[in-house]
Design a protein around this motif. Structure first.
Motif, PDB file in Angstrom:
ATOM      1  N   CYS A 163       4.326   3.960 -16.037  1.00 38.02           N
ATOM      2  CA  CYS A 163       3.274   4.022 -15.023  1.00 38.02           C
ATOM      3  C   CYS A 163       3.827   4.764 -13.799  1.00 38.02           C
ATOM      4  O   CYS A 163       5.030   4.980 -13.684  1.00 38.02           O
ATOM      5  N   CYS A 169       2.551   3.242  -6.152  1.00 42.45           N
ATOM      6  CA  CYS A 169       1.980   1.904  -6.278  1.00 42.45           C
ATOM      7  C   CYS A 169       2.877   0.867  -5.637  1.00 42.45           C
ATOM      8  O   CYS A 169       4.048   0.735  -5.985  1.00 42.45           O
ATOM      9  N   ALA A 172       4.918  -2.034  -7.760  1.00 40.80           N
ATOM     10  CA  ALA A 172       6.025  -1.769  -8.680  1.00 40.80           C
ATOM     11  C   ALA A 172       7.220  -2.662  -8.372  1.00 40.80           C
ATOM     12  O   ALA A 172       7.708  -2.696  -7.241  1.00 40.80           O
ATOM     13  N   GLY A 206       5.303  -1.154 -14.078  1.00 37.22           N
ATOM     14  CA  GLY A 206       5.981  -1.674 -12.899  1.00 37.22           C
ATOM     15  C   GLY A 206       5.645  -3.107 -12.560  1.00 37.22           C
ATOM     16  O   GLY A 206       6.378  -3.775 -11.831  1.00 37.22           O
ATOM     17  N   CYS A 207       4.513  -3.608 -13.072  1.00 40.08           N
ATOM     18  CA  CYS A 207       4.122  -4.985 -12.778  1.00 40.08           C
ATOM     19  C   CYS A 207       3.237  -5.485 -13.907  1.00 40.08           C
ATOM     20  O   CYS A 207       2.848  -4.718 -14.779  1.00 40.08           O
ATOM     21  N   ASN A 209       0.224  -5.922 -14.227  1.00 37.27           N
ATOM     22  CA  ASN A 209      -1.045  -5.229 -14.491  1.00 37.27           C
ATOM     23  C   ASN A 209      -0.903  -4.309 -15.706  1.00 37.27           C
ATOM     24  O   ASN A 209      -1.887  -3.961 -16.353  1.00 37.27           O
ATOM     25  N   CYS A 211      -0.241  -1.049 -16.495  1.00 34.47           N
ATOM     26  CA  CYS A 211      -1.131   0.126 -16.558  1.00 34.47           C
ATOM     27  C   CYS A 211      -0.837   1.052 -17.736  1.00 34.47           C
ATOM     28  O   CYS A 211      -1.680   1.844 -18.102  1.00 34.47           O
TER      29      CYS A 211
HETATM   30  S1  SF4 Z   1       1.582  -1.310 -13.816  1.00 34.26           S
HETATM   31 FE1  SF4 Z   1       1.674  -2.274 -11.789  1.00 34.26          FE
HETATM   32  S2  SF4 Z   1       3.219  -1.029 -10.708  1.00 34.26           S
HETATM   33 FE2  SF4 Z   1       2.515   0.222 -12.430  1.00 34.26          FE
HETATM   34  S3  SF4 Z   1       0.819   1.449 -11.589  1.00 34.26           S
HETATM   35 FE3  SF4 Z   1      -0.059  -0.391 -12.545  1.00 34.26          FE
HETATM   36  S4  SF4 Z   1      -0.330  -1.827 -10.832  1.00 34.26           S
HETATM   37 FE4  SF4 Z   1       1.149  -0.262 -10.166  1.00 34.26          FE
END
Ligand code: SF4
Ligand code: HEM
Ligand code: HEM
Ligand code: SF4
Length: 401
Positions: A163, A169, A172, A206-207, A209, A211
């Protein structure tokens, strides 16, 4: 060439949304292979049958992967797509380009192939759709001179993807771009010279979520998380409450573990840290007021994949928390142990998740030297895969000695 009628494809141009048929027709003005592609696709729609043949080893010098051979099964009828191979070009981490680079990608591909491309395929790569065998090496040379490299295909490591992470973002929890870039360089051999039972994918989110949907699409999912408590800014909670946000209904009641309480008198939000599973819900709804904790790293999960030998799997936790700092030695050591076990025991076309399913999670964990921990269990009593080993059990007569 005579224009062929395409009544079925034309249906897909109706409506307000963009149409790939319109795009194909525009590309066909410049390129005869796309004219044949459209005609063959119309035939496929009429007959409800694909007309692509796989097979035939095609590639570029020094690489065993990155090119996917495709041929029309009616080459006399469609001579311009008799050979119509795909090239995978490794995309940059987080898919950042400048416009000059993108124009150059388009120009190079119009010169050497169909001009059709796909940003980005499921694997993350730049997918160059359709060229002839004798154009493969010239295409690769042009892209290579422009700073690109081929991506993975076949039974090897696929191009890792990430991501946008800390570049854009604030959620992350680690530098997804750096890990992705670092591991891509580290594992060039595994990517370009496939040598395993089947494919292997890393994806870096990164988190939670997630993505890049790493939990569903990668054998080793690396998903950012934090170890301490999420941070709450009570001033911003008040602002949300005063602006009419239903914090009790939209946030507290939707928290999967009911870890949050809202005091509607003082307009303060509290978290019971040990109950929070770090799902991101409260952070997503109240981005100005709630954010991840300070002690950041990633959860590693294994075995995600689509249906092949067995049904689709989501990956599952093997390391609840690992700090991720360059040079990522702990991560790379674990990857080496995972690959060794899979390479040794995996059958042809058996993904790591399927191998674990066949031989057991307990055996996998022992082989890669990871301790079983409660975070691996989704529901108590639902995962009876951790057993005592014979040598770990104290015999009754010994215990009473
Ligand atoms: S996965 Fe998390 S850190 Fe990565 S872009 Fe999506 S919201 Fe941001
Ligand atoms: C219509 C009859 C029954 C119903 C509706 C019923 C329902 C349930 C439910 C809802 C649970 C909880 C499951 C969970 O928490 O996941 C449960 C657990 C259990 N039931 Fe029943 N039950 C019935 C009959 C029986 C009978 C006849 C026995 C024994 C002879 C039995 C033995 C158990 C045991 C041992 C558990 C605990 C299982 C565990 O936690 O692993 N039940 N039952
Ligand atoms: C060869 C015979 C049997 C086998 C292989 C077997 C296997 C198992 C397994 C694997 C579990 C899950 C354990 C866990 O969650 O960690 C289990 C649980 C259970 N079994 Fe059996 N079982 C057998 C016979 C029986 C019999 C005859 C009964 C009752 C008359 C029984 C009652 C239960 C109960 C109640 C549980 C749930 C225990 C709990 O609450 O955690 N089992 N069994
Ligand atoms: S992150 Fe998810 S589990 Fe944790 S408090 Fe917020 S809503 Fe609840």
């Amino acid at each position: 060439m005579t224009e062929r009628k395409t009544p079925m494809l034309d249906e897909l141009e109706k409506g307000p949304w963009p149409s790939f048929v319109t795009d194909l027709k525009r590309a066909a003005e410049k390129n005869d292979s796309v004219k044949d592609l459209i005609a063959q696709l119309e035939q496929s729609y009429e007959e409800k049958k694909g007309h692509w043949k796989h097979g035939g080893i095609v590639g570029v010098r020094g690489y065993g992967a990155g090119v996917i051979g495709r041929y029309s099964d009616e080459p006399e009828k469609y001579p311009n797509i008799a050979e119509f191979h795909t090239l995978r070009i490794n995309s940059p981490a987080g898919w950042f380009y400048d416009t000059k680079t993108l124009r150059n990608v388009c120009d190079m591909w119009e010169e050497h192939g169909s001009g059709l491309l796909n940003l980005h395929g499921t694997t993350g790569d730049i997918i160059l759709l359709g060229t002839k065998t004798n154009e493969l090496q010239p295409t690769f040379d042009a892209f290579s001179d422009a700073g690109f490299d081929l991506g993975g295909s076949g039974s090897g490591l696929r191009s890792p993807s990430a991501c946008c992470g800390p570049a854009r973002c604030e959620w992350a929890c680690y530098d997804t771009l750096d890990v992705c870039d670092n591991l891509t360089h580290e594992y060039q051999d595994e990517m370009h010279r496939p040598m395993w039972p089947y494919k292997f994918k890393f994806k870096f989110s990164g988190c939670p979520n997630d993505c890049v949907a790493s939990i569903a699409r990668s054998d080793l999912s690396v998903i950012g998380t934090w170890r301490d408590t999420l941070r709450i800014n009570q001033e911003e909670i008040k602002n949300y409450a005063n602006s009419g946000m239903d914090i009790q209904g939209r946030v507290c009641e939707k928290c999967p573990t009911k870890a949050l309480t809202f005091n509607s008198e003082t307009k303060e939000l509290f978290v019971k840290a040990e109950d929070c599973t770090r799902c991101m819900h409260c952070i997503n709804v109240l981005p100005k007021a709630v954010r991840p904790g300070k002690e950041k790293g990633a959860t590693l999960m294994i075995g995600g994949k689509s249906t092949i030998l067995r049904s689709a799997f989501l990956s599952w936790v093997i390391v609840p928390f690992m700090p991720l700092e360059a040079p990522y030695t702990e991560l790379k050591d674990l990857i080496a142990r995972i690959w060794e076990w899979w390479d040794e025991h995996g059958k042809t076309r058996e993904r790591i998740g399927e191998l674990i399913y066949r031989l057991g999670m307990g055996n996998f964990l022992r082989a890669v030297d990871l301790p079983p921990v409660p975070q691996m269990v989704k529901e108590p009593r639902a995962n009876p895969y951790i057993f005592w080993q014979a040598d770990e059990v104290i015999k009754a007569d010994e215990a009473t000695k």
